[in-house]
Scaffold this motif. Sequence first.
Motif, PDB file in Angstrom:
ATOM      1  N   UNK A  39       0.929  -1.188  -0.019  1.00  0.00           N
ATOM      2  CA  UNK A  39      -0.090  -0.195  -0.048  1.00  0.00           C
ATOM      3  C   UNK A  39       1.155   0.986   0.084  1.00  0.00           C
ATOM      4  N   UNK A  40       0.306   2.271  -0.561  1.00  0.00           N
ATOM      5  CA  UNK A  40       1.145   3.515  -1.179  1.00  0.00           C
ATOM      6  C   UNK A  40       0.186   4.413  -0.278  1.00  0.00           C
ATOM      7  N   UNK A  41       0.374   5.245  -0.047  1.00  0.00           N
ATOM      8  CA  UNK A  41       0.108   6.689   0.781  1.00  0.00           C
ATOM      9  C   UNK A  41       0.395   7.556   0.062  1.00  0.00           C
ATOM     10  N   UNK A  42      -0.209   8.617   0.051  1.00  0.00           N
ATOM     11  CA  UNK A  42      -0.087   9.844  -1.344  1.00  0.00           C
ATOM     12  C   UNK A  42      -0.985  10.894  -0.699  1.00  0.00           C
ATOM     13  N   UNK A  43      -1.070  11.798  -0.279  1.00  0.00           N
ATOM     14  CA  UNK A  43      -1.723  13.530   0.331  1.00  0.00           C
ATOM     15  C   UNK A  43      -1.544  14.535  -0.783  1.00  0.00           C
ATOM     16  N   UNK A  44      -2.872  15.188  -1.837  1.00  0.00           N
ATOM     17  CA  UNK A  44      -2.963  15.131  -2.370  1.00  0.00           C
ATOM     18  C   UNK A  44      -2.373  15.702  -3.833  1.00  0.00           C
ATOM     19  N   UNK A  45      -2.336  14.136  -3.812  1.00  0.00           N
ATOM     20  CA  UNK A  45      -1.635  13.960  -5.649  1.00  0.00           C
ATOM     21  C   UNK A  45      -0.292  14.322  -5.147  1.00  0.00           C
ATOM     22  N   UNK A  65      -4.241  18.787   7.145  1.00  0.00           N
ATOM     23  CA  UNK A  65      -6.176  19.110   7.145  1.00  0.00           C
ATOM     24  C   UNK A  65      -6.680  18.468   6.177  1.00  0.00           C
ATOM     25  N   UNK A  66      -5.060  18.386   5.339  1.00  0.00           N
ATOM     26  CA  UNK A  66      -5.592  17.425   3.569  1.00  0.00           C
ATOM     27  C   UNK A  66      -6.154  16.312   3.676  1.00  0.00           C
ATOM     28  N   UNK A  67      -6.939  15.457   2.712  1.00  0.00           N
ATOM     29  CA  UNK A  67      -6.921  13.655   3.085  1.00  0.00           C
ATOM     30  C   UNK A  67      -5.593  13.050   3.313  1.00  0.00           C
ATOM     31  N   UNK A  68      -6.074  11.778   2.849  1.00  0.00           N
ATOM     32  CA  UNK A  68      -4.445  10.645   2.977  1.00  0.00           C
ATOM     33  C   UNK A  68      -5.521   9.793   1.425  1.00  0.00           C
TER      34      UNK A  68
END
Length: 159
Positions: A39-45, A65-68
């Motif tokens: 699994x890879x986690x990014x935030x805001x693209x 405040x941004x989604x994962x």
Amino acid sequence: MLLRALGLLGLLLSTACATITQSPSQNVTVVTEPPGATCTLTRNGVGPMGTVNPTPGTLRVGRSVRALDIACTREGYQPAQQTVESRTSPVFLANVLVGGVVGLIVDASTSASTYYPDSVTLTLSPIAPPAAAPAPPAISMEPIPDAPVRRRAGGRPMS
């Protein structure tokens, strides 16, 4: 006396400050069904922030405040994706009640006022096996009715 009162007031206003009571980062555990995915986690693209390989596993991420965005893959399964929204910390809400304007500003600027769930679970669906090719029609070995039977010299039928 005035100094003591101001010191006490300052202590009261800072006790609810999320920046003091919480780290600016946190652990997020990623669980997949079945386990063993990457699994890879990014935030805001932007990213990746990190990878959990294999699942279940834990990754330390900065609060925001941004989604994962979590994307998981495993051989033999369809990819799974999930977006995890950040939540407002109850400690941050305590700042509003106590009146710590400075704490509110500091918490908002450091994202200490937010958090993600401690654990996220994604389900991967198996890839359906390809459909089997239809069987060719069976060949009939019975003689065709009313067809003349070819015979060899001597009267024996030909096979």
